[in-house]
Design a protein around this motif. Structure first.
Motif, mmCIF file in Angstrom:
data_model
loop_
_atom_site.group_PDB
_atom_site.id
_atom_site.type_symbol
_atom_site.label_atom_id
_atom_site.label_comp_id
_atom_site.label_asym_id
_atom_site.label_seq_id
_atom_site.Cartn_x
_atom_site.Cartn_y
_atom_site.Cartn_z
ATOM 1 N N THR A 124 28.575 -11.849 -5.129
ATOM 2 C CA THR A 124 28.551 -12.421 -3.030
ATOM 3 C C THR A 124 27.440 -12.639 -2.606
ATOM 4 O OG1 THR A 124 30.456 -10.646 -2.622
ATOM 5 C CG2 THR A 124 29.501 -11.855 -1.000
ATOM 6 N N LYS A 126 24.465 -12.909 0.076
ATOM 7 C CA LYS A 126 24.115 -12.451 1.288
ATOM 8 C C LYS A 126 23.510 -13.287 1.963
ATOM 9 C CE LYS A 126 27.102 -8.709 0.267
ATOM 10 N NZ LYS A 126 25.968 -6.620 0.286
ATOM 11 N N GLU A 129 19.188 -12.074 1.553
ATOM 12 C CA GLU A 129 18.974 -10.967 0.701
ATOM 13 C C GLU A 129 18.914 -11.576 -0.710
ATOM 14 O OE1 GLU A 129 21.495 -8.168 1.017
ATOM 15 O OE2 GLU A 129 21.750 -7.960 3.381
ATOM 16 N N THR A 130 20.553 -12.278 -1.370
ATOM 17 C CA THR A 130 20.502 -12.971 -2.420
ATOM 18 C C THR A 130 19.559 -14.300 -2.949
ATOM 19 O OG1 THR A 130 22.780 -12.484 -2.489
ATOM 20 C CG2 THR A 130 22.350 -13.548 -4.388
ATOM 21 N N GLN A 146 18.065 -9.372 -5.565
ATOM 22 C CA GLN A 146 17.933 -9.058 -4.854
ATOM 23 C C GLN A 146 16.531 -8.708 -3.831
ATOM 24 O OE1 GLN A 146 19.403 -5.625 -3.485
ATOM 25 N NE2 GLN A 146 21.157 -6.411 -2.711
#
Length: 245
Positions: A124, A126, A129-130, A146
C-alpha cells in the motif's frame, strides 16, 4: 507387441525431444504465466503487450489476452542484467538514469497501489512514507521501502507523488548497485497513450488492474525487440506484429 512398440516409441520421444523450456533462459524456462512485451527495435518507445499461459514449462504457450499498446522508456530499450550476452553490435546495456526499459526476462514482483488490498505481498503506497530507492550508494538500492529507513540524503522516488502509481506492479529486476545497472522498474498506469516512461512499462489503468490479477500467482515479464526474437528460438509465443504508436 504393437502396444509395446508404441510404448517404446513414446519413451524415445520423451528422451530425445527436449521440453520447450530447456533451451530458454531463466526465469522464462520455468514460467507458466508470461507477460510478453515486444517492440519493433531497441530504439522504440512503444510496443505491444499480450498475456500467455501454459499448463507446465513443457507445454506450448497459449494466449490469455489480446495484444494492446504499451509505452516504454523515453530512450527505448537496453539489455538488462544477465542478458548482456544477447546484445549485438552497439545495443545498450541498462544503467541507472538512462530512461531505457530493460530488455530480457524478469519475474514480476508484488502489486502496489494507493488503496489497501488483500493480494499476496501487496504494497500500500502511503504519502510521505513509501519510496523506491534509486541511489546506488544505499544498500536498499532497487527496493520499495519506507523513507524512515533511509539516510536523509538518499535519493528515492516518493511513490505517492504521482497518480501513475495508483495501481502497478514491481518488476523483480536483479540490479547491481556496484555497477549502477538500474533500479525501480515498474509496470504502471500510462500518462497518455503517446507519453514514454522513464524506463518502466506503462498501459491504461484497467489493464494494469487485470495484470495485477493475472500475475498474483507468479508471472514473468519478457521485454524483447522484434529484431532480437531469433536470439530466443522456441522460447517465445507468436504474437501480432508490434507497433510503435
Amino acid at each position: 507387441m504393437s502396444r509395446l512398440i508404441t510404448l517404446v516409441t513414446a519413451m524415445i520421444a520423451t528422451i530425445t525431444t527436449p521440453a520447450l523450456s530447456q533451451t530458454c533462459p531463466p526465469p522464462l524456462n520455468g514460467a507458466v504465466r508470461l507477460v510478453l512485451v515486444t517492440a519493433p527495435d531497441m530504439e522504440s518507445t512503444g510496443g505491444l503487450l499480450q498475456l500467455f499461459a501454459r499448463e507446465t514449462p513443457a507445454h506450448a504457450w497459449t494466449p490469455a489476452s489480446t495484444p494492446h499498446p504499451v509505452r516504454l522508456g523515453k530512450h527505448g530499450l537496453a539489455w538488462g542484467i544477465a542478458f548482456e550476452a544477447y546484445k549485438r553490435g552497439d545495443e545498450r546495456e541498462k544503467t541507472e538514469g538512462d530512461k531505457c526499459t530493460p530488455a530480457g526476462f524478469f519475474r514480476i514482483g508484488p502489486s502496489f497501489g494507493f488503496v489497501a488490498s488483500e493480494r499476496h505481498n501487496y504494497i500500500t503506497i502511503k504519502p510521505g512514507e513509501t519510496v523506491c530507492v534509486e541511489d546506488p550508494a544505499s544498500p536498499l538500492y532497487n527496493t520499495i521501502t519506507q523513507r524512515v529507513q533511509l539516510a536523509p540524503e538518499t535519493k528515492a522516488d516518493n511513490m505517492a507523488d504521482t497518480s501513475l502509481f495508483r495501481n502497478g506492479l514491481f518488476v523483480d529486476y536483479p540490479s547491481d548497485r556496484a555497477n549502477k545497472r538500474g533500479s525501480c522498474i515498474f509496470i504502471h498506469i500510462w500518462k497518455t497513450p503517446d507519453t514514454p516512461t522513464s524506463g518502466c512499462v506503462a498501459l491504461p489503468e484497467p489493464q494494469v488492474k487485470a495484470l495485477q490479477q493475472f500475475a498474483e500467482g507468479g508471472a514473468v515479464l519478457a521485454v524483447i525487440p522484434q529484431t532480437a526474437r531469433d536470439r530466443f528460438p522456441t522460447c517465445l509465443p507468436d504474437m501480432s506484429a508490434p507497433h510503435d504508436p
